[in-house]
Design an enzyme around this catalytic site. Structure first.
Site, mmCIF file in Angstrom:
data_model
loop_
_atom_site.group_PDB
_atom_site.id
_atom_site.type_symbol
_atom_site.label_atom_id
_atom_site.label_comp_id
_atom_site.label_asym_id
_atom_site.label_seq_id
_atom_site.Cartn_x
_atom_site.Cartn_y
_atom_site.Cartn_z
ATOM 1 N N MET A 48 0.843 -1.197 0.000
ATOM 2 C CA MET A 48 0.000 0.000 0.000
ATOM 3 C C MET A 48 0.878 1.247 0.000
ATOM 4 S SD MET A 48 -3.438 -0.920 2.072
ATOM 5 C CE MET A 48 -2.841 -0.667 3.730
ATOM 6 N N ALA A 50 4.019 3.956 1.033
ATOM 7 C CA ALA A 50 4.672 4.456 2.264
ATOM 8 C C ALA A 50 5.743 3.441 2.675
ATOM 9 C CB ALA A 50 3.663 4.701 3.384
ATOM 10 N N HIS A 52 8.889 1.146 3.661
ATOM 11 C CA HIS A 52 9.902 1.150 4.728
ATOM 12 C C HIS A 52 10.758 -0.112 4.583
ATOM 13 C CE1 HIS A 52 7.270 -1.781 6.591
ATOM 14 N NE2 HIS A 52 6.288 -0.902 6.674
ATOM 15 N N HIS A 55 9.124 -3.474 3.719
ATOM 16 C CA HIS A 55 8.835 -3.657 2.290
ATOM 17 C C HIS A 55 10.124 -3.975 1.525
ATOM 18 C CE1 HIS A 55 5.499 -0.746 3.484
ATOM 19 N NE2 HIS A 55 4.814 -1.768 3.010
ATOM 20 N N GLN A 79 -10.445 -2.709 2.058
ATOM 21 C CA GLN A 79 -9.988 -3.375 3.273
ATOM 22 C C GLN A 79 -9.995 -2.444 4.483
ATOM 23 O OE1 GLN A 79 -6.055 -4.287 1.405
ATOM 24 N NE2 GLN A 79 -5.225 -3.832 3.429
ATOM 25 N N GLY A 165 4.723 -10.377 4.006
ATOM 26 C CA GLY A 165 5.445 -10.328 5.269
ATOM 27 C C GLY A 165 4.737 -11.117 6.361
ATOM 28 N N GLN A 166 5.520 -11.812 7.166
ATOM 29 C CA GLN A 166 4.999 -12.528 8.330
ATOM 30 C C GLN A 166 4.391 -11.554 9.342
ATOM 31 O OE1 GLN A 166 4.521 -15.617 8.915
ATOM 32 N NE2 GLN A 166 4.190 -15.648 11.137
ATOM 33 N N LYS A 167 4.756 -10.280 9.226
ATOM 34 C CA LYS A 167 4.156 -9.234 10.070
ATOM 35 C C LYS A 167 2.630 -9.353 10.082
ATOM 36 C CE LYS A 167 3.353 -5.002 11.713
ATOM 37 N NZ LYS A 167 2.554 -4.305 10.747
#
Ligand code: AMP
Length: 299
Positions: A48, A50, A52, A55, A79, A165-167
């Site tokens: 999405m 932005a 960091h 990413h 979402q 990402g596992q995040k």
């Protein structure tokens, strides 16, 4: 897309001769098919924006495992709930594109909302059951928006690999289930959580935090670390582990826990005894900002 967005996009395109930035889905499919034919395996990193270092880790994994790398930048309205942060979500297309070019990305898909969801779009992709667990409970419709947009991205870009990402561990589980259930021809690649040196998981939403909230936000990782310690000491009862994590929140002013749960990483169903790998997932509010984090316990 507004007129000023259009102008910005033209600027961005002129500034990045080695990287194609596309907003139209048909044009994107045409280009990605061409790249796959010419070069080989295409890896997609959906975002999405932005961007960091979290990413970046996905982009680098994609670079190392694919012959051509595509990234998407799309703040997906479906979402977000009606009272959530869609309007104020950070948008930095120009600096994001500069970063993507430095990472050697060949294709960027950055559609407007209207290009992604033509007027009258009424079709949804829903993974039933799982989509109501963890964040899906507090954010009804969130995962329906995620699975719908990811399936659209897969159809438009036709990647061989897609990197997540596992995040966002619940998102990973739900997307893997969708890919399996719908026989989508894409391999889902999962990358580890990237953290700040003090443990806070990187997130585009961290930019919302005041200095005070930023300090309080450490309680998410601290609660997970506490659970990890109790587990290492031999505790195997999920409710005792959850209680020990929640005690960290009780001692932290300025943080409001949404959930702390121990679940099966594939089905997202609650576990009672830890006899196999489990996901410990937490969500909490710092002021108006909702953050999530997780760890895996391996018996
Ligand atoms: P977003 O732009 O927030 O939708 O995230 C795009 C992708 O980056 C998702 O697959 C996220 O799970 C992943 N991501 C976000 N933050 C991190 C992080 N701290 N570490 C690893 N991956 C991340």
């Amino acid at each position: 897309m507004s007129h000023s967005d259009d102008d910005r996009l033209i600027l961005v395109i002129f500034d990045h001769p080695r990287m194609k930035i596309v907003t139209n889905p048909e044009e994107m499919r045409f280009l990605s098919r061409g790249e796959r034919t010419r070069r080989g395996r295409l890896g997609l990193v959906p975002t999405m924006g932005a961007l960091h270092d979290g990413h970046l880790s996905l982009l680098r994994a994609a670079r190392s495992r694919s012959d051509v790398v595509a990234a998407s930048i799309f703040v997906n309205p479906t979402q977000f709930g009606p009272t959530e942060d869609f309007a104020k979500y950070p948008r930095n297309l120009e600096s994001d594109c500069a970063l993507l070019e430095r990472e050697g990305v060949e294709l960027v898909f950055a559609p407007s909302v209207d290009e992604m969801y033509p007027k009258g779009a009424e079709t949804w992709v829903v993974v039933e059951g799982m989509s109501d667990r963890l964040c899906g409970r507090a954010r009804p419709g969130h995962f329906r928006g995620v699975t719908t947009v990811v399936s659209k991205l897969v159809h438009v870009i036709e990647p061989d690999l897609a990197f997540f990402g596992q995040k966002d561990a619940a998102q990973v589980a739900i997307i893997k289930r969708m890919v399996r259930d719908l026989n989508l021809p894409v391999s889902i690649e999962v990358c580890p959580i990237v953290r700040e040196p003090d443990g806070l998981a990187l997130s585009s939403r961290n930019s919302y935090l005041t200095a005070e909230e930023r300090k309080s936000a450490l309680v998410l990782y601290r609660s997970l670390t506490r659970v990890q310690q109790e587990f290492a000491n031999g505790e195997r009862d999920a409710s005792n582990l959850i209680e020990s994590g929640k005690r960290e929140f009780a001692q932290q002013a300025g943080a409001r826990i949404d959930y702390l749960e121990i679940v099966d990483p594939d089905s997202l169903e609650a576990e009672t005894k830890i006899t196999k790998p489990v996901l410990v997932a937490v969500a909490a509010f710092l002021g108006k900002t909702r953050l999530i984090d997780n760890i895996t316990l391996l018996p």
